[in-house]
Design a protein around this motif. Structure first.
Motif, PDB file in Angstrom:
ATOM      1  N   UNK A  33     -90.794   7.807  32.553  1.00 31.98           N
ATOM      2  CA  UNK A  33     -90.941   8.251  33.937  1.00 31.98           C
ATOM      3  C   UNK A  33     -92.186   9.116  34.018  1.00 31.98           C
ATOM      4  N   UNK A  34     -93.069   8.794  34.958  1.00 31.66           N
ATOM      5  CA  UNK A  34     -94.331   9.507  35.111  1.00 31.66           C
ATOM      6  C   UNK A  34     -94.411  10.178  36.472  1.00 31.66           C
ATOM      7  N   UNK A  35     -95.119  11.296  36.522  1.00 25.79           N
ATOM      8  CA  UNK A  35     -95.315  12.030  37.775  1.00 25.79           C
ATOM      9  C   UNK A  35     -96.557  11.550  38.510  1.00 25.79           C
ATOM     10  N   UNK A  36     -96.778  10.261  38.500  1.00 23.78           N
ATOM     11  CA  UNK A  36     -97.938   9.685  39.183  1.00 23.78           C
ATOM     12  C   UNK A  36     -97.455   8.464  39.968  1.00 23.78           C
ATOM     13  N   UNK A  37     -98.068   8.207  41.117  1.00 27.98           N
ATOM     14  CA  UNK A  37     -97.683   7.033  41.901  1.00 27.98           C
ATOM     15  C   UNK A  37     -97.903   5.743  41.111  1.00 27.98           C
ATOM     16  N   UNK A  38     -97.082   4.757  41.379  1.00 29.09           N
ATOM     17  CA  UNK A  38     -97.154   3.486  40.666  1.00 29.09           C
ATOM     18  C   UNK A  38     -98.546   2.868  40.743  1.00 29.09           C
ATOM     19  N   UNK A  39     -99.194   2.961  41.889  1.00 28.94           N
ATOM     20  CA  UNK A  39    -100.519   2.365  42.062  1.00 28.94           C
ATOM     21  C   UNK A  39    -101.542   3.013  41.125  1.00 28.94           C
ATOM     22  N   UNK A  40    -101.431   4.324  40.925  1.00 34.53           N
ATOM     23  CA  UNK A  40    -102.344   5.044  40.028  1.00 34.53           C
ATOM     24  C   UNK A  40    -102.107   4.601  38.584  1.00 34.53           C
ATOM     25  N   UNK A  41    -100.840   4.486  38.204  1.00 37.91           N
ATOM     26  CA  UNK A  41    -100.490   4.062  36.842  1.00 37.91           C
ATOM     27  C   UNK A  41    -100.950   2.618  36.614  1.00 37.91           C
ATOM     28  N   UNK A 124     -92.663   9.463  41.724  1.00 41.46           N
ATOM     29  CA  UNK A 124     -93.502   9.013  40.618  1.00 41.46           C
ATOM     30  C   UNK A 124     -93.342   7.533  40.359  1.00 41.46           C
ATOM     31  N   UNK A 125     -93.339   7.190  39.090  1.00 45.07           N
ATOM     32  CA  UNK A 125     -93.204   5.782  38.710  1.00 45.07           C
ATOM     33  C   UNK A 125     -92.593   5.679  37.323  1.00 45.07           C
ATOM     34  N   UNK A 126     -92.075   4.502  37.042  1.00 44.40           N
ATOM     35  CA  UNK A 126     -91.525   4.210  35.718  1.00 44.40           C
ATOM     36  C   UNK A 126     -92.300   3.034  35.134  1.00 44.40           C
ATOM     37  N   UNK A 127     -92.718   3.213  33.890  1.00 44.10           N
ATOM     38  CA  UNK A 127     -93.357   2.139  33.142  1.00 44.10           C
ATOM     39  C   UNK A 127     -92.318   1.594  32.175  1.00 44.10           C
ATOM     40  N   UNK A 128     -92.168   0.280  32.181  1.00 38.68           N
ATOM     41  CA  UNK A 128     -91.241  -0.398  31.289  1.00 38.68           C
ATOM     42  C   UNK A 128     -92.048  -1.366  30.424  1.00 38.68           C
ATOM     43  N   UNK A 129     -91.854  -1.270  29.104  1.00 41.43           N
ATOM     44  CA  UNK A 129     -92.543  -2.145  28.158  1.00 41.43           C
ATOM     45  C   UNK A 129     -91.469  -2.809  27.318  1.00 41.43           C
ATOM     46  N   UNK A 162    -102.258  11.546  29.621  1.00 36.19           N
ATOM     47  CA  UNK A 162    -103.524  11.309  30.312  1.00 36.19           C
ATOM     48  C   UNK A 162    -103.395  11.376  31.833  1.00 36.19           C
ATOM     49  N   UNK A 163    -102.182  11.267  32.355  1.00 35.80           N
ATOM     50  CA  UNK A 163    -101.982  11.306  33.808  1.00 35.80           C
ATOM     51  C   UNK A 163    -101.622  12.695  34.314  1.00 35.80           C
ATOM     52  N   UNK A 164    -101.562  13.668  33.443  1.00 34.15           N
ATOM     53  CA  UNK A 164    -101.228  15.037  33.884  1.00 34.15           C
ATOM     54  C   UNK A 164    -102.443  15.906  33.949  1.00 34.15           C
TER      55      UNK A 164
END
Length: 164
Positions: A33-41, A124-129, A162-164
């Motif tokens: 979970x990231x504190x950045x909008x999905x579009x930014x990620x 924010x957004x969630x990255x799933x790998x 890197x996003x903080x």
């Protein structure tokens, strides 16, 4: 003759489970979970030709096809000099997802395919790998899973930093 057949069939029964174990599919799934909008990620990780966000990589080079188009091939060069050859199989910018497969690698895996996706979550957004693969010939399932888990966790951890 009957004893010989019995012994041979008994031997096959021992070999068969071992052969099936080598063919077992393995998988790894990691998310963050990231504190950045999905579009930014997505702008940071959504381009097949740019994995500069991953700390294990020295470079990413498109060697065939067009970046972000299915069929594109890239070579990832690890900081230790190892190489990983990959092919883009799907990229959907609207759904913020890309899938790829490894065609040649120093990693202890074979028949590897993975998907990286970004979804909005809260503010924010969630990255799933996720990935599915088999281990390379005689080896340890745990070593293959641990290697891919390490790749995913280090990449996602660096992405968060890197996003903080």
């Amino acid at each position: 003759m009957r004893e010989l057949l019995s012994w041979m069939l008994g031997g096959l029964m021992v070999v068969a489970p071992a052969a099936f174990a080598a063919d077992k599919s393995l998988s790894v799934k990691e998310s963050i979970l990231l504190d950045a909008p999905a579009e930014v990620v997505w702008a940071k990780i959504g381009h097949f030709g740019d994995m500069s966000w991953h700390p294990a990589l020295a470079s990413t080079e498109i060697v065939s096809g067009a970046d972000d188009k299915p069929g594109a091939q890239r070579v990832l060069t690890l900081k230790d000099g190892g190489k990983i050859h990959e092919t883009l199989t799907v990229r959907d910018a609207k759904k913020m997802t890309l899938s790829y497969k490894i065609t040649e690698s120093v990693l202890p895996v074979s028949e590897y395919s993975a998907t990286l996706s970004v979804k909005p979550e809260g503010s924010g957004s969630r990255v799933l790998w996720t990935s599915q693969f088999k281990r390379k010939a005689p080896g340890d399932d745990k070593a293959a899973v641990d290697t891919i888990t390490g790749v995913f966790q280090s990449g996602l951890g660096q992405l968060k930093s890197s996003l903080h």
